[in-house]
Design an enzyme around this catalytic site. Structure first.
Site, short mmCIF file in Angstrom:
data_model
loop_
_atom_site.label_atom_id
_atom_site.label_comp_id
_atom_site.label_asym_id
_atom_site.label_seq_id
_atom_site.Cartn_x
_atom_site.Cartn_y
_atom_site.Cartn_z
N SER A 287 42.57 43.30 39.31
CA SER A 287 43.49 42.29 39.84
C SER A 287 44.07 41.45 38.73
CB SER A 287 42.73 41.38 40.82
OG SER A 287 43.51 40.25 41.16
N TYR B 184 36.29 35.77 43.21
CA TYR B 184 36.95 37.06 43.39
C TYR B 184 37.37 37.63 42.03
CZ TYR B 184 40.76 40.33 44.38
OH TYR B 184 41.57 41.43 44.40
#
Length: 336
Positions: free
Chosen positions: A128, A153
């Site tokens: 990501s 995350y």
């Protein structure tokens, strides 16, 4: 038949990639735990797009299930693995970190073990853009250090890259991580801004605009993302002959390991993104301006030159065209 294991097959990116793999004449085994993080009916509808294909098989399974994943690898013996399953969402990770530990860390460990045991030819997995965290230099490049994540995350995605490198180094297993930059488009996730904005505007409701509308994102259309992923899947990672251990590049290695940004390379201010949506809907949104939320990055911008050099691919869909295509899908799917 050449089989690809796609995790997160009922997800946004997973469905689009599985469709393309099937169109190439490959067999796809898709797994997903169909959790309730967002509307399961949407996940079921995505699966319905795949299940009519004779070479698609769906298995409901959580990647964090160690015994279940081991048994699946033993049965399927995939040639390649596209690992997209993860607990998504930056903001949700602040309140529910255990879900990210289970899916993104334990689950990824199970994927690595399965790939190692069965000598999978190539593992491509989702990282990501959030790993860039507190970095201020733009655009983000794979050669940049990513040691200051600002959400759990993001930390799990950085951990995935480190875990993959270890397996590539120790076992010669080709792994490639793709750092996605704000993916949007038809069949997208309901927790993403475009989906939420569209739903609210069509219902005559006010939209919450964080960062006072000045956040910047490298919005990337799903068709571009899927095309890039499949090109990467077709080209297993190799050791970098020019790697210099005295000046290490985090995006490559002496092992068969690669990291690539996959973004639009055209960062867009949030207010301009909203303007494209208003144009597509033919209406003006009622906006509530709010400060940036905890864990959010102010700006993202992708340097994608490494990806283009590797597989001769660069995204091409403009934000205006991509938003229009999302709105067309949304109106058709929800009949509004």
């Amino acid at each position: 038949m050449n089989t690809v294991l796609v995790t997160g097959a009922a997800g946004f990116i997973g469905m689009h990639c599985a469709q393309r793999l099937l169109a190439q004449g490959l067999a796809v085994v898709g797994i997903d735990n169909l959790n309730s993080y967002y509307d399961v009916a949407l996940k079921d509808a995505r699966l319905a797009q795949l299940q009519s294909h004779p070479h698609f098989r769906f298995v409901k399974l959580d990647v964090a299930d160690r015994a279940g994943m081991a048994a699946l690898f033993d049965e399927v013996r995939p040639q390649r693995v596209l690992h997209l399953a993860a607990q998504a969402g930056v903001r949700y990770s602040i309140d529910q970190p255990d879900d990210y530990t289970d899916s993104n860390l334990l689950g990824f460990g199970n994927i690595l073990q399965g790939c190692r045991k069965h000598q999978v030819a190539h593992l491509v997995y989702a990282s990501s853009s959030s790993v860039y965290g507190g970095n201020a230099k733009m655009p983000y490049a794979e050669s940049d250090a990513v040691d200051h994540p600002i959400s759990y995350y993001a930390a799990t995605k950085k951990a995935n890259e480190l875990m993959a490198h270890t397996y590539s180094h120790l076992y010669g297993m080709p792994t490639t991580g793709l750092r996605f930059f704000t993916v949007y488009g038809p069949w997208g996730r309901p927790d993403m801004a475009l989906f939420k904005f569209t739903k609210a505007i069509l219902a005559g409701e006010t939209i919450d605009v964080y960062g006072n509308g000045q956040l910047v994102r490298d919005f990337t259309f799903i068709d571009d993302i899927a095309e890039g992923i499949l090109r990467v899947l077709d080209k297993p990672a190799t050791p970098d002959a020019s790697y210099d251990a005295l000046q290490p590049n985090p995006g490559t290695s002496t092992a068969p390991y690669r990291i690539f940004n996959i973004g639009n390379s055209n960062p867009t201010v949030l207010m301009d993104y909203i303007a494209a949506l208003e144009s597509a809907l033919g209406t003006t949104a009622d906006k509530r301006m709010l400060p940036i939320q905890p864990g959010d990055m102010h700006s993202t911008s992708a340097d994608t030159r490494a990806l283009q050099a590797w597989v001769n691919f660069a995204p091409s869909t403009t934000v205006r065209d991509g938003v229009q295509r999302f709105v067309d899908w949304y109106r058709s799917f929800y009949r509004v």
